[in-house]
Design a protein around this motif. Structure first.
Motif, PDB file in Angstrom:
ATOM      1  N   GLU A  30       0.865  -1.177   0.000  1.00 59.35           N
ATOM      2  CA  GLU A  30       0.000   0.000   0.000  1.00 59.35           C
ATOM      3  C   GLU A  30       0.901   1.225   0.000  1.00 59.35           C
ATOM      4  N   PHE A  31       0.656   2.133  -0.937  1.00 56.07           N
ATOM      5  CA  PHE A  31       1.464   3.358  -1.024  1.00 56.07           C
ATOM      6  C   PHE A  31       0.741   4.440  -0.226  1.00 56.07           C
ATOM      7  N   ILE A  32       1.391   4.937   0.819  1.00 59.66           N
ATOM      8  CA  ILE A  32       0.750   5.979   1.629  1.00 59.66           C
ATOM      9  C   ILE A  32       1.474   7.291   1.368  1.00 59.66           C
ATOM     10  N   LEU A  33       0.771   8.175   0.687  1.00 60.27           N
ATOM     11  CA  LEU A  33       1.376   9.426   0.240  1.00 60.27           C
ATOM     12  C   LEU A  33       1.506  10.396   1.404  1.00 60.27           C
ATOM     13  N   LYS A  39       3.454  16.592   7.939  1.00 60.10           N
ATOM     14  CA  LYS A  39       3.707  15.143   8.075  1.00 60.10           C
ATOM     15  C   LYS A  39       2.637  14.482   8.934  1.00 60.10           C
ATOM     16  N   SER A  40       2.289  13.255   8.567  1.00 53.07           N
ATOM     17  CA  SER A  40       1.215  12.576   9.288  1.00 53.07           C
ATOM     18  C   SER A  40       1.712  12.105  10.659  1.00 53.07           C
ATOM     19  N   PRO A  41       0.782  12.002  11.620  1.00 54.83           N
ATOM     20  CA  PRO A  41       1.167  11.483  12.947  1.00 54.83           C
ATOM     21  C   PRO A  41       1.806  10.096  12.845  1.00 54.83           C
ATOM     22  N   LEU A  42       1.352   9.285  11.859  1.00 55.87           N
ATOM     23  CA  LEU A  42       1.926   7.935  11.731  1.00 55.87           C
ATOM     24  C   LEU A  42       3.385   7.996  11.286  1.00 55.87           C
ATOM     25  N   LEU A  43       3.693   8.903  10.341  1.00 51.19           N
ATOM     26  CA  LEU A  43       5.092   9.030   9.892  1.00 51.19           C
ATOM     27  C   LEU A  43       5.964   9.430  11.085  1.00 51.19           C
ATOM     28  N   LEU A  44       5.481  10.389  11.881  1.00 51.96           N
ATOM     29  CA  LEU A  44       6.275  10.867  13.025  1.00 51.96           C
ATOM     30  C   LEU A  44       6.405   9.783  14.095  1.00 51.96           C
ATOM     31  N   ILE A  49      13.057   9.748  14.661  1.00 55.37           N
ATOM     32  CA  ILE A  49      14.442  10.243  14.681  1.00 55.37           C
ATOM     33  C   ILE A  49      14.699  11.167  13.493  1.00 55.37           C
ATOM     34  N   TYR A  50      14.428  10.686  12.285  1.00 52.65           N
ATOM     35  CA  TYR A  50      14.707  11.512  11.090  1.00 52.65           C
ATOM     36  C   TYR A  50      13.463  12.216  10.539  1.00 52.65           C
ATOM     37  N   LYS A  51      12.279  11.652  10.845  1.00 53.10           N
ATOM     38  CA  LYS A  51      11.009  12.225  10.345  1.00 53.10           C
ATOM     39  C   LYS A  51      10.984  12.303   8.811  1.00 53.10           C
ATOM     40  N   LYS A  52      11.588  11.297   8.164  1.00 57.36           N
ATOM     41  CA  LYS A  52      11.693  11.324   6.708  1.00 57.36           C
ATOM     42  C   LYS A  52      11.015  10.126   6.077  1.00 57.36           C
ATOM     43  N   VAL A  53      10.691  10.279   4.789  1.00 63.11           N
ATOM     44  CA  VAL A  53      10.278   9.140   3.970  1.00 63.11           C
ATOM     45  C   VAL A  53      11.493   8.690   3.179  1.00 63.11           C
ATOM     46  N   PRO A  54      11.562   7.425   2.767  1.00 65.06           N
ATOM     47  CA  PRO A  54      10.562   6.376   2.906  1.00 65.06           C
ATOM     48  C   PRO A  54      10.610   5.687   4.268  1.00 65.06           C
ATOM     49  N   VAL A  55       9.410   5.168   4.642  1.00 62.22           N
ATOM     50  CA  VAL A  55       9.307   4.265   5.791  1.00 62.22           C
ATOM     51  C   VAL A  55       8.579   3.023   5.280  1.00 62.22           C
ATOM     52  N   LEU A  56       9.149   1.856   5.547  1.00 60.85           N
ATOM     53  CA  LEU A  56       8.485   0.612   5.163  1.00 60.85           C
ATOM     54  C   LEU A  56       7.936  -0.041   6.417  1.00 60.85           C
ATOM     55  N   VAL A  57       6.641  -0.371   6.376  1.00 64.10           N
ATOM     56  CA  VAL A  57       6.039  -1.101   7.494  1.00 64.10           C
ATOM     57  C   VAL A  57       5.625  -2.464   6.947  1.00 64.10           C
ATOM     58  N   HIS A  58       6.128  -3.510   7.599  1.00 69.89           N
ATOM     59  CA  HIS A  58       5.823  -4.886   7.172  1.00 69.89           C
ATOM     60  C   HIS A  58       5.326  -5.627   8.398  1.00 69.89           C
ATOM     61  N   GLY A  59       3.998  -5.790   8.480  1.00 73.00           N
ATOM     62  CA  GLY A  59       3.434  -6.361   9.714  1.00 73.00           C
ATOM     63  C   GLY A  59       3.797  -5.449  10.865  1.00 73.00           C
ATOM     64  N   ASP A  60       4.499  -6.004  11.873  1.00 70.38           N
ATOM     65  CA  ASP A  60       4.896  -5.197  13.030  1.00 70.38           C
ATOM     66  C   ASP A  60       6.278  -4.564  12.854  1.00 70.38           C
ATOM     67  N   ASN A  61       6.921  -4.868  11.740  1.00 68.80           N
ATOM     68  CA  ASN A  61       8.292  -4.346  11.548  1.00 68.80           C
ATOM     69  C   ASN A  61       8.271  -2.982  10.873  1.00 68.80           C
TER      70      ASN A  61
END
Ligand code: GSH
Length: 224
Positions: A30-33, A39-44, A49-61
């Motif tokens: 899923e691509f979350i723009l 910045k979204s609360p989820l990204l933060l 630490i960096y507050k940057k994209v990309p962030v990959l979420v895989h299950g709980d990882n």
């Protein structure tokens, strides 16, 4: 093991490499723009630490930093191996990836968006770096050999992004187009269908890069 989500922006060269890797490996995601101005609360939450994209979420990882994310993808999904098998070749690919992220991207960015002496110096260094990279691709279709590999994904921003950064920043590096092997490689990359489908259109990329130029200037002006 779990749903894959990619927090990203469309115009980020660091995000593009992750999209390309997921596509090559055939991983559904899923691509979350993200809007970097808001910045979204989820990204933060995921990248405090960096507050940057990309962030990959895989299950709980939660996996951060694009080069680390690429390695995670490579270790998790075995289809279309990205890194060479030979340990020395793997080390070499990682070396040039680090060189790209720590030097080449910044040199090209400053050469295209900077001013005065800093801009001139950056242009000189960018051309020296491109000459080094040219030597690495001479005689090969891809850095990964016959098929696209890890280093192709990391350097894959060049054929599309350099001209867009030039347009957004106002300075050109025409000599950058004069490396024949890099030029041919660039054509091979951008005409690979899975890559092509995740390349942002110039009309969207240039305004995004203009926003980033202002964003980076104001963030560095506000640094203590
Ligand atoms: N080293 C990072 C760089 C990522 C990066 O610079 N992302 C930019 C977008 S291109 C960003 O999120 N900037 C937001 C900020 O600096 O606040 C990586 O490889 O993931």
């Amino acid at each position: 093991m779990g749903v894959v989500k990619l927090f990203a922006t469309e115009g980020s060269l660091f995000c593009a490499r992750i999209q390309w890797a997921l596509k090559l490996k055939g991983v559904e995601y899923e691509f979350i723009l993200e809007d970097l101005a808001n910045k979204s609360p989820l990204l933060l939450k995921y990248n405090p630490i960096y507050k940057k994209v990309p962030v990959l979420v895989h299950g709980d990882n939660v996996v951060l930093e694009s080069l680390v994310i690429l390695e995670y993808i490579e270790d998790t999904w075995k289809e279309h191996p990205l890194l060479p098998r030979d340990p020395y070749d793997r080390a070499t690919a990682r070396f040039w990836a680090k060189f790209n992220d720590e030097k080449l991207v910044l040199q090209v960015w400053t050469a295209c968006t900077g001013e005065g002496e800093a801009q001139e110096k950056a242009k000189e260094s960018a051309l020296e770096s491109l000459a080094l990279v040219e030597k690495q691709i001479e005689g090969k279709k891809f850095f990964g050999g016959e098929q696209i590999g890890y280093l192709d994904l990391v350097l894959g921003w060049m054929p599309h992004w350099i001209s867009a950064i030039e347009e957004a920043g106002g300075n050109k590096i025409p000599e950058a187009e004069m490396f024949p092997s890099l030029h041919q490689w660039g054509q091979n990359i951008i005409h690979t269908p899975l890559i092509e489908e995740c390349i942002p259109a110039k009309e969207e990329l240039v305004p995004y890069l203009r926003f980033m130029i202002g964003y980076i200037r104001s963030s560095s002006a506000n640094k203590p």
